[in-house]
Design a protein around this motif. Structure first.
Motif, PDB file in Angstrom:
ATOM      1  N   UNK A 135       0.796  -1.222   0.000  1.00 40.21           N
ATOM      2  CA  UNK A 135       0.000   0.000   0.000  1.00 40.21           C
ATOM      3  C   UNK A 135       0.827   1.271   0.000  1.00 40.21           C
ATOM      4  N   UNK A 136       1.938   1.268   0.728  1.00 39.48           N
ATOM      5  CA  UNK A 136       2.725   2.494   0.895  1.00 39.48           C
ATOM      6  C   UNK A 136       3.709   2.746  -0.234  1.00 39.48           C
ATOM      7  N   UNK A 137       4.162   1.661  -0.887  1.00 35.85           N
ATOM      8  CA  UNK A 137       5.169   1.844  -1.936  1.00 35.85           C
ATOM      9  C   UNK A 137       4.691   1.380  -3.311  1.00 35.85           C
ATOM     10  N   UNK A 138       4.358   0.102  -3.449  1.00 33.10           N
ATOM     11  CA  UNK A 138       4.105  -0.433  -4.787  1.00 33.10           C
ATOM     12  C   UNK A 138       2.938   0.260  -5.472  1.00 33.10           C
ATOM     13  N   UNK A 139       1.796   0.323  -4.813  1.00 33.96           N
ATOM     14  CA  UNK A 139       0.616   0.897  -5.451  1.00 33.96           C
ATOM     15  C   UNK A 139       0.710   2.415  -5.612  1.00 33.96           C
ATOM     16  N   UNK A 140       1.565   3.066  -4.846  1.00 30.19           N
ATOM     17  CA  UNK A 140       1.669   4.521  -4.921  1.00 30.19           C
ATOM     18  C   UNK A 140       2.826   5.005  -5.776  1.00 30.19           C
ATOM     19  N   UNK A 152       2.489   1.927 -15.708  1.00 26.69           N
ATOM     20  CA  UNK A 152       2.076   2.200 -17.092  1.00 26.69           C
ATOM     21  C   UNK A 152       0.589   1.869 -17.314  1.00 26.69           C
ATOM     22  N   UNK A 153      -0.222   2.189 -16.320  1.00 25.50           N
ATOM     23  CA  UNK A 153      -1.678   1.975 -16.397  1.00 25.50           C
ATOM     24  C   UNK A 153      -2.060   0.514 -16.557  1.00 25.50           C
TER      25      UNK A 153
END
Length: 517
Positions: free
Chosen positions: A339-344, A349-350
């Motif tokens: 939640x804090x790194x990967x998704x943000x 590239x959509x």
């Protein structure tokens, strides 16, 4: 002065004559389009003309100009199609595709006797261009019907038998379809052996994406790749020509039987089993350098190093991957890294990623139940399937203890300062090989409190390391402690030099690995 005036009068007369001719043509064009309903033939002085008679295989009728198309079940072409066929866009597109196809004829990839299919051609310009240059047996397929040039159908479920077409053309469908693997399988199925497939795409501008595109068609060989100007000449496209090879089932069966022999046991020594191609070497040369010298304050140096990391999708186009997968090995809580790194922060590239969270500590399992798009694997990543002793101490974690016992780790000895639990371990390498393929884009983060010195060699031993495109690896070693100057942590036996060797070995295999913290 008089001699100079004669040329001037002559030029004026020529200009008036040309202007009169333009007015006549303009009035004639307005008459054709507005009065006669938009039917353009060569005798109507239109700048683009449809052939007087065009046979349509299987259509049960004759194509006699845009306004006079007779179809088996439809008496006339719709007004919408008639409007499009007489627009400025239509002749420009047909001219563009005709030039592409004429070059393919010259090169021997296409012939007047070829049976042709155009994938996802909503207006049929590609099909009409083929017929214009003399290739009559051509048809298009699209979700939107555009008779008589295009039939209704799904590119993912082509309504044709195996080995039907000599030539297949696919343009924009590559840049819009989300199931490229399935699309590639369908195209390969209906293409005859020795037949040609031509792809036209706005992507594949770098070696990595071009290699990914080639991997989608394993039974085809690339025979040409070049850049071409787009219809408006403002955008450069890439044209790739494939030829389908005749399948040798004996070779396929032999390859399946000998699969395990391709990855000999390393006995704990890292073995390079991945083919390191030019596109991978180029990426590795562009990656941030490893921190060769051991930092005195690793908790600061490694954290700062994250800013220098060159993410793979920031360097290349990942459009032509079959699936996108993120695997967090040692995930802990959702907010720890997913939640804090990967998704943000990770440049996706959509693309939509399938996320796997591998975490053995039961304290973190509950929060994943409500997280969409995440598959929790409540076990410990290991080198085989077996029960393991797993050490955790959440009280020390809350206090920020230097030993970090709140980070769950596998223990193979009886010494423990925390709580020991029995957890189920699974073979990460074999699981990876059964979950993803070389056609997928796979990102892995590994934070396993020292078990990386077991897991990474196992990935090499099985060849599973070749399936990972990008790896974020935290290497645990007997680093300097914050609390005590000149004193190393007794928690881990490995040295920083062994960590650098681990990182270097992974990069030598062609996998882009980053020093994580």
């Amino acid at each position: 002065m008089e001699p100079a005036s004669k040329p001037s009068k002559g030029r004026g007369l020529i200009a008036r004559t040309l202007l009169f001719g333009v007015v006549v043509l303009l009035l004639r064009f307005v008459y054709v389009v507005a009065i006669r309903g938009g039917s353009c033939t060569s005798g109507d002085f239109c700048f683009f003309s449809l052939p007087d008679e065009l046979s349509l295989p299987g259509a049960g009728g004759i194509f006699r100009g845009a306004a006079n198309v007779r179809f088996a079940e439809e008496s006339v072409v719709s007004n919408e199609l008639r409007r499009r066929w007489t627009s400025r866009v239509w002749p420009k597109a047909v001219e563009f595709y005709a030039a592409i196809f004429q070059d393919l004829v010259v090169q021997g990839f296409l012939s007047p006797t070829s049976k042709c299919l155009c994938i996802d051609t909503s207006l049929g310009q590609e099909v009409f261009a083929l017929k214009e240059i003399g290739i009559a047996d051509s048809v298009g397929i699209s979700k939107n019907k555009s008779p008589p040039l295009v039939i209704t159908g799904d590119a993912l479920h082509l309504p044709f038998g195996n080995n039907t077409f000599d030539f297949i053309f696919a343009g924009r469908v590559l840049d819009q379809n989300l199931r490229l693997g399935h699309l590639a399988e369908e195209i390969s199925r209906v293409l005859k052996s020795e037949g040609f497939l031509v792809l036209l795409t706005g992507s594949a501008g770098d070696r990595y994406s071009l290699h990914s595109l080639e991997a989608l068609f394993p039974f085809c060989k690339k025979v040409r790749s070049r850049e071409v100007d787009g219809i408006d000449s403002l955008k450069t496209l890439r044209e790739i020509v494939f030829q389908k090879e005749e399948l040798n089932l004996n070779v396929l069966h032999k390859g399946e039987e000998g699969e395990n022999d391709a990855y000999p046991s390393s006995g704990g020594i890292l073995v390079n089993n991945c083919p390191v191609s030019a596109h991978k070497l180029q990426l590795l040369r562009s990656a941030e350098p490893l921190i060769e010298e051991e930092p005195l304050k690793p908790w600061i140096t490694l954290k700062r190093n994250v800013k220098d990391i060159k993410y793979l999708p920031s360097m290349v186009d990942i459009s032509f991957k079959q699936r996108y997968v993120y695997i967090d090995v040692g995930a802990r809580s959702y907010g720890s890294s997913i939640g804090s790194w990967f998704r943000k922060q990770y440049p996706m590239q959509n693309k939509t990623f399938d996320i796997y969270a591998i975490e053995a500590d039961k304290a973190f399992h509950g929060e994943y139940a409500s997280r969409k798009g995440i598959t929790l694997i409540p076990m410990a990543a290991w080198i085989r399937n077996e029960s393991l002793s797993f050490e955790v101490n959440h009280d020390l974690e809350k206090k920020g203890d230097e030993k970090g016992l709140g980070m769950g780790r596998i223990r193979r000895d009886s010494l423990s300062s925390g709580n020991l639990h029995t957890v189920q371990g699974f073979d990460l390498a074999e699981w990876l090989k059964s979950t993803v393929t070389e056609k997928d884009f796979v990102v892995m983060k590994m934070d396993v409190e020292g078990a990386e010195f077991d897991l990474v060699p196992r990935l090499f031993e099985t060849g599973a390391i070749c399936l990972i495109d990008e790896l974020f690896l935290e290497c645990h070693y007997n680093r300097w402690q914050r609390c005590c100057v000149g004193k190393r942590s007794p928690k881990y036996e490995n040295t920083y030099g062994q960590c650098i060797h681990l990182f270097s070995s992974v990069r030598d295999s062609g996998v882009l690995v980053h020093q994580w913290w």
